[in-house]
Design a protein around this motif. Sequence first.
Motif: not given
Length: 182
Positions: A141-150
């Motif tokens: 979940a953390g990775l998904a949100v982070f990549l979407d923000r990036l």
Amino acid sequence: MHDDSEVAVLRLGHRPGRDERMTTHVGLTARALGADRVLLPDNAGQSLDTVADITDRFGGPFDVELTDSPQGIIRNWDGRVVHLTMYGERVQDVEREIRAAHRDDGEPILVVVGAEKVSFDVYEAADWNVGVTNQPHSEVAGLAVFLDRLFEGRELEREWVDADQRVIPMATGKRVEPVDEE
Ligand code: SAM
């Protein structure tokens, strides 16, 4: 994504049996949401096979590799390191700075996610320790949100190459078609 400098994801730690699905899902999420490659611990060969198989069938480019020295990858990374942790700075407070490093300064980004307890030297080696909320949840979940923000959502428009098959989006039902490429 391919129009920017590299984004790689490093999975720290893998408990065979127990972490099989999570490690695989770190790889699949990295691929689906715009990273260029994922590095998995060298005891995660089963996860590597699954991610490679999905890339063969549904397209790339995306690389999956094993490493016997995750700490060495962090130490020798020629770019900036983002460690995702519930103890870190709030993603909404640092995302602009990270995007500027990646997009404007062309810095390759290594995104590090853990499995069990992450040693303190990773916190020290990271350029940013980033919390996607400061609540405990999941590396996937953390990775998904982070990549979407990036990528600010651009990863959702990505075209896939060398796919054998593709999913046709539909309101109801499931349709998968073979891809005919020249
Ligand atoms: N308790 C462990 C520790 O102290 O490092 C964390 C284990 S957690 C199940 C596994 C991984 O999920 C973490 O290493 C981190 O990468 C990610 N994670 C969990 N919650 C997070 C959050 N709120 N923000 C960002 N990443 C998170």
